[in-house]
Design an enzyme around this catalytic site. Structure first.
Site, PDB file in Angstrom:
ATOM      1  N   LYS A  84       0.965  -0.810  -0.171  1.00 30.57           N
ATOM      2  CA  LYS A  84      -0.128   0.144  -0.161  1.00 30.57           C
ATOM      3  C   LYS A  84       0.647   1.614  -0.328  1.00 30.57           C
ATOM      4  O   LYS A  84       0.135   2.606   0.038  1.00 30.57           O
ATOM      5  CB  LYS A  84      -0.690  -0.292   1.145  1.00 30.57           C
ATOM      6  CG  LYS A  84      -0.252   0.324   2.478  1.00 30.57           C
ATOM      7  CD  LYS A  84      -1.103   0.304   3.189  1.00 30.57           C
ATOM      8  CE  LYS A  84      -0.525   0.782   4.792  1.00 30.57           C
ATOM      9  NZ  LYS A  84      -1.397   1.902   5.587  1.00 30.57           N
ATOM     10  N   SER A 124      -8.960   2.129  -2.556  1.00 30.27           N
ATOM     11  CA  SER A 124      -8.551   3.399  -2.077  1.00 30.27           C
ATOM     12  C   SER A 124      -9.286   4.865  -2.756  1.00 30.27           C
ATOM     13  O   SER A 124      -9.894   4.888  -4.636  1.00 30.27           O
ATOM     14  CB  SER A 124      -7.172   3.231  -2.357  1.00 30.27           C
ATOM     15  OG  SER A 124      -6.274   4.540  -2.637  1.00 30.27           O
ATOM     16  N   TYR A 148       0.113   1.966  -7.717  1.00 30.37           N
ATOM     17  CA  TYR A 148      -0.469   1.052  -6.601  1.00 30.37           C
ATOM     18  C   TYR A 148      -2.397   1.288  -6.591  1.00 30.37           C
ATOM     19  O   TYR A 148      -2.971   1.199  -6.795  1.00 30.37           O
ATOM     20  CB  TYR A 148       0.435   1.996  -4.858  1.00 30.37           C
ATOM     21  CG  TYR A 148      -1.323   2.096  -3.988  1.00 30.37           C
ATOM     22  CD1 TYR A 148      -2.492   2.787  -3.424  1.00 30.37           C
ATOM     23  CD2 TYR A 148      -1.214   0.297  -3.347  1.00 30.37           C
ATOM     24  CE1 TYR A 148      -2.932   3.385  -2.693  1.00 30.37           C
ATOM     25  CE2 TYR A 148      -1.896   0.440  -2.183  1.00 30.37           C
ATOM     26  CZ  TYR A 148      -3.711   1.774  -2.212  1.00 30.37           C
ATOM     27  OH  TYR A 148      -3.931   1.572  -1.482  1.00 30.37           O
ATOM     28  N   LYS A 152      -5.373  -1.245  -7.436  1.00 28.02           N
ATOM     29  CA  LYS A 152      -6.250  -1.083  -6.839  1.00 28.02           C
ATOM     30  C   LYS A 152      -8.027  -1.471  -7.847  1.00 28.02           C
ATOM     31  O   LYS A 152      -8.652  -1.500  -7.793  1.00 28.02           O
ATOM     32  CB  LYS A 152      -6.643   0.246  -5.583  1.00 28.02           C
ATOM     33  CG  LYS A 152      -5.690   0.309  -4.376  1.00 28.02           C
ATOM     34  CD  LYS A 152      -6.210  -1.074  -3.623  1.00 28.02           C
ATOM     35  CE  LYS A 152      -5.318  -1.008  -2.396  1.00 28.02           C
ATOM     36  NZ  LYS A 152      -6.160  -2.522  -1.418  1.00 28.02           N
ATOM     37  N   ARG A 230      -6.619  16.826   2.444  1.00 23.67           N
ATOM     38  CA  ARG A 230      -7.025  15.841   2.652  1.00 23.67           C
ATOM     39  C   ARG A 230      -8.200  15.196   3.360  1.00 23.67           C
ATOM     40  O   ARG A 230      -8.151  16.310   3.728  1.00 23.67           O
ATOM     41  CB  ARG A 230      -5.942  14.564   2.694  1.00 23.67           C
ATOM     42  CG  ARG A 230      -4.249  14.588   2.037  1.00 23.67           C
ATOM     43  CD  ARG A 230      -4.827  14.313   0.528  1.00 23.67           C
ATOM     44  NE  ARG A 230      -3.815  14.138   0.223  1.00 23.67           N
ATOM     45  CZ  ARG A 230      -3.468  15.106  -0.450  1.00 23.67           C
ATOM     46  NH1 ARG A 230      -3.966  16.203  -0.853  1.00 23.67           N
ATOM     47  NH2 ARG A 230      -2.488  14.887  -0.883  1.00 23.67           N
TER      48      ARG A 230
END
Ligand code: WQD
Length: 338
Positions: A84, A124, A148, A152, A230
């Site tokens: 991850k 994600s 990554y 996903k 975020r």
């Protein structure tokens, strides 16, 4: 309900196992402990007094997966096991595709052999890539910007195709935003190996004296204060979203993607200030150049999680900071303290 949890000793996995046991589910964990500690599960057992079945194994080992699932005969699977780290995925893309995509194929094959037709997948928000609009809703284009994120997105596609080919199958793809915080007990939490890539564990290690100062990656983004924004989600809220997904899956078939976030953006500087206010610890920091590949800002639309799963986040940024500090201050070296 019997739930098979791959990667159940990890940060999000262990919090989800804790929530499952508290809700009286029967749990079996399958974990290689490559990036987690069996001590997390021992502490979950201490917190609940409930048994946890456990197999040490790798999702690349089809035989081990087949045997563990055949023995436990789960009604549902929650799939956390995977690699991850965005930066590492740029250096080792083939490892990431092997573990994250082939590992998902292997798991679905093992599920087929035992007749298990329900999977909740740890996806994600990274699958969205550069925002065409914000907040991200589940209809936003899928355009991941790193290996990554691509793994996903590919794994989501594999699960979608499996659902379409498997009568009665149900797949829930939970797109996490930024998981942070720890269980209120302070007994389990995020324990990254080596230097933390992510913001909150780095702040926590500065606060506890393991790191000298925080580098703030970029102060010239088009945000309220120039630092990256975020959508941070408390890991206990995130764990509860998995239980909501399981409850939804009982009466549903097909494949659904659902964002799991608060819908609120928080900048790096806002998080630093919140952490200092929640803990009384000063976080020395300096603004440096942007980190390659970082986006300025993203946060989630929470409508689908509310309407489909009847779930919404309850914890705010202060809880995220306070619980992170409780975990880190009571376990300065994470699970290495026993
Ligand atoms: C958050 C903000 C940084 C570290 C990644 C993955 C995502 C998910 C969560 C797996 C950014 C800034 C960070 C530091 C900093 N992982 N920052 N100094 O990059 O949003 O998301 O982790 O699912 O998929 O992409 O999280 O915590 O690394 O960064 O200033 O030492 O903090 O620039 O603005 P990110 P992060």
């Amino acid at each position: 309900m019997r739930v098979f949890v791959t990667g159940g000793a990890g940060f999000i996995g262990s919090h989800t196992v804790l929530a499952l046991l508290r809700a009286r589910y029967e749990v079996h964990v399958f974990d290689s402990f490559a990036n987690s500690s069996p001590r997390a599960l021992r502490r979950v057992r201490e917190l609940t007094g409930a048994p946890i079945g456990m197999t040490e194994g790798d999702v690349l080992d089809q035989k081990a997966l087949n045997a563990a699932i055949a023995a436990f005969r789960p009604d549902a699977v929650i799939h956390f096991a995977g690699l991850k780290a965005v930066g590492e995925s740029e250096e080792k893309p083939l490892d990431y595709f092997t573990v994250n995509v082939q590992g998902t194929v292997n798991l679905l094959r093992a599920m087929d052999r035992s007749g298990c037709k329900t999977i909740v997948f740890s996806s994600s928000a990274t699958v969205y890539g550069e925002p065409v609009y914000l907040p991200f809703d589940e209809a936003h284009q899928i355009a991941p910007m790193n290996p990554y994120g691509r793994t996903k997105a590919f794994a989501e596609g594999v699960i979608g195709d499996w659902c379409r080919a498997t009568e009665g199958a149900s797949g829930l793809l939970l797109r996490y935003f930024n998981p942070v915080g720890a269980d209120e007990s302070g007994r389990i939490g995020e324990d990254p190996a080596g230097r933390p890539n992510n913001l909150m564990p780095f702040i926590a290690q500065v606060a506890v004296g393991r790191r000298q100062a925080l580098r703030v990656f970029g102060g010239d983004y088009p945000t309220r204060d120039g630092t990256g924004e975020r959508d941070y989600i408390h890991v206990s809220d995130l764990a509860r979203a998995h239980l909501a997904a399981l409850e939804y899956s009982v009466d549903s078939t097909g494949c659904e993607a659902v964002n799991v976030g608060t819908g609120q953006g928080v900048t790096v500087m806002e998080l630093i200030r919140a952490f200092e206010a929640a803990t009384g610890r000063e976080i020395p920091h300096r603004i440096v150049e942007r980190r390659p590949g970082d986006l300025a800002s993203y946060y989630s639309s929470t409508e689908r999680a509310k309407s489909l799963l009847n779930w919404e986040a309850r914890f705010g940024i202060d809880d995220m900071c306070a619980t992170t500090w409780k975990w880190q201050s009571e376990n300065p070296n994470g699970y290495r303290d026993g």
